[in-house]
Design an enzyme around this catalytic site. Structure first.
Site, short mmCIF file in Angstrom:
data_model
loop_
_atom_site.label_atom_id
_atom_site.label_comp_id
_atom_site.label_asym_id
_atom_site.label_seq_id
_atom_site.Cartn_x
_atom_site.Cartn_y
_atom_site.Cartn_z
N THR A 44 40.04 31.81 35.95
CA THR A 44 40.87 31.25 37.01
C THR A 44 40.15 30.14 37.75
O THR A 44 40.70 29.05 37.99
CB THR A 44 41.25 32.35 38.01
OG1 THR A 44 41.90 33.42 37.32
CG2 THR A 44 42.16 31.82 39.10
N THR A 45 38.89 30.39 38.11
CA THR A 45 38.10 29.41 38.88
C THR A 45 37.85 28.15 38.09
O THR A 45 37.66 27.07 38.66
CB THR A 45 36.76 30.05 39.31
OG1 THR A 45 37.03 31.32 39.88
CG2 THR A 45 36.03 29.19 40.32
N TYR A 107 53.58 36.80 34.00
CA TYR A 107 54.99 36.40 33.92
C TYR A 107 55.84 37.34 33.07
O TYR A 107 56.94 37.70 33.45
CB TYR A 107 55.15 34.95 33.42
CG TYR A 107 56.57 34.45 33.57
CD1 TYR A 107 57.07 34.05 34.81
CD2 TYR A 107 57.44 34.41 32.49
CE1 TYR A 107 58.37 33.63 34.97
CE2 TYR A 107 58.75 33.99 32.63
CZ TYR A 107 59.22 33.60 33.87
OH TYR A 107 60.51 33.18 34.02
N TYR A 133 40.86 41.46 32.29
CA TYR A 133 40.75 40.90 33.64
C TYR A 133 42.01 41.29 34.39
O TYR A 133 43.10 40.81 34.07
CB TYR A 133 40.57 39.39 33.52
CG TYR A 133 40.60 38.58 34.79
CD1 TYR A 133 40.46 39.15 36.06
CD2 TYR A 133 40.76 37.19 34.73
CE1 TYR A 133 40.49 38.39 37.21
CE2 TYR A 133 40.77 36.41 35.88
CZ TYR A 133 40.65 37.02 37.11
OH TYR A 133 40.67 36.24 38.25
N ARG A 138 47.68 37.53 41.04
CA ARG A 138 48.02 36.30 40.32
C ARG A 138 49.00 36.53 39.17
O ARG A 138 49.75 35.63 38.81
CB ARG A 138 46.74 35.65 39.76
CG ARG A 138 45.96 34.86 40.80
CD ARG A 138 44.85 34.05 40.15
NE ARG A 138 44.11 33.28 41.13
CZ ARG A 138 44.29 31.99 41.39
NH1 ARG A 138 45.20 31.31 40.74
NH2 ARG A 138 43.54 31.38 42.30
N LYS A 162 37.10 43.21 34.48
CA LYS A 162 36.98 42.47 35.74
C LYS A 162 38.07 43.02 36.63
O LYS A 162 39.27 42.77 36.42
CB LYS A 162 37.13 40.97 35.52
CG LYS A 162 37.01 40.18 36.82
CD LYS A 162 37.15 38.68 36.60
CE LYS A 162 37.08 37.94 37.94
NZ LYS A 162 37.28 36.47 37.78
N ILE A 204 31.94 39.31 38.98
CA ILE A 204 32.22 37.97 38.46
C ILE A 204 32.62 37.17 39.69
O ILE A 204 33.68 37.37 40.27
CB ILE A 204 33.30 37.99 37.37
CG1 ILE A 204 32.79 38.78 36.16
CG2 ILE A 204 33.68 36.56 36.97
CD1 ILE A 204 33.78 38.90 35.02
#
Length: 293
Positions: A44-45, A107, A133, A138, A162, A204
């Site tokens: 994501t980052t 989604y 993850y 999100r 994660k 993380i």
């Protein structure tokens, strides 16, 4: 454990619309010099959602090449399309990554059985260490402890998670549901120490992009049994962790790195620059920690 301690969820530097390879390599080198325990490109980052397939592969390739085996590389390779996740994980293995980080499908809103089948299909198709993850904030999807426990017991190459729910109740259930040696990594800097205190293996980290030495030291202190000092450092860093999320990640952390002179401030739409009010807050935190003048 293959994946433990402080692992940086690396940003992807851009310059004039393209990946800034020079700044990216310099960031990786600094992370390793500061004692970071592992690197996670294309999460994501790293703005993986707006990387082309070619860029995604190049960013992972650069990270593996620059790390040169000095620390583990856990490459972002997830998708809400199971076949695409398999393709990306196969690429990560071929490129030489130590493992693949797999986002829960976003989604689609799969059931728990659908999640089980998704991750099992990847595990059966790609013989490498895999780390789901879980970040419901999100994805709109929560990989529950019982489902993860099934996967951990049925798929030996699913070696960790994660865990980014920010929920220590779920974190505790997750640790209890998984076999000994399973790596439960916090996906939120502010829960790194609390999660380690109940059996987690590390974090993380977003904050470690700008303070790799401090985040690796936090994990080292805990491992060494220096709990009072670890707690002191946790509280010292807490407001900085909060500053990293005053707006959507990675807007604040990339802004911080630009202010520190480590890269250009360039984001890809739909992400946009930090608001003036939040920029002032961020600068205050960076000054407090001696990161900018």
């Amino acid at each position: 454990m293959l994946f433990s301690g402080a692992m940086t969820a690396l940003v992807t530097p851009f310059k004039n619309g393209a990946v800034d390879e020079e700044a990216y390599r310099a960031l990786i080198e600094w992370q390793i010099a500061e004692g970071i325990h592992g690197l996670v490109p294309c999460g994501t980052t790293g703005e993986s959602a707006t990387l082309t397939h070619e860029e995604h592969e190049r960013v992972i390739g650069i990270c593996i090449e620059q790390a040169a085996g000095r620390v583990p590389v856990l490459a972002g390779a997830g998708s809400n399309n199971t076949q695409e996740a398999i393709r990306l994980a196969r690429f990560a293995k071929t490129a030489g990554a130590d493992g693949a980080l797999l986002i829960t499908p976003y989604y689609n809103k799969p059931t728990q059985e659908g999640l089980y089948r998704h991750f099992r299909a990847i595990a059966e198709a790609v013989d490498m260490p895999l780390v789901p993850y879980n970040v419901p904030g999100r994805t709109g999807c929560n990989l529950l402890p019982a489902t993860l426990g099934r996967l951990a017991h049925d798929c030996p190459n699913i070696v960790g998670i994660k865990e980014a729910t920010g929920d220590l109740h779920q974190g505790s259930q997750t640790i209890a549901a998984c076999p000994e040696g399973f790596s439960v990594l916090s996906g939120d800097d502010f829960t790194a120490l609390p999660l380690m205190s109940i059996g987690g293996s590390g974090v993380i980290s977003v904050t470690s992009n700008i303070m790799p030495g401090a985040m690796s030291r936090l994990c080292n202190l805990f491992k060494q049994g220096e709990l009072t000092e670890a707690a002191r450092l946790h509280h010292q860093l807490y407001s900085l962790h909060q500053a990293m999320f005053v707006e959507s990640n990675p807007i604040p952390v990339k802004t911080a790195l630009a202010l520190m002179g480590r890269m250009e401030l360039e984001l890809r739409l739909p992400l946009c620059p930090l608001s003036d009010a939040h920029l002032a807050e961020l600068k205050h935190e960076l000054r407090k920690h001696g990161l900018i003048g």
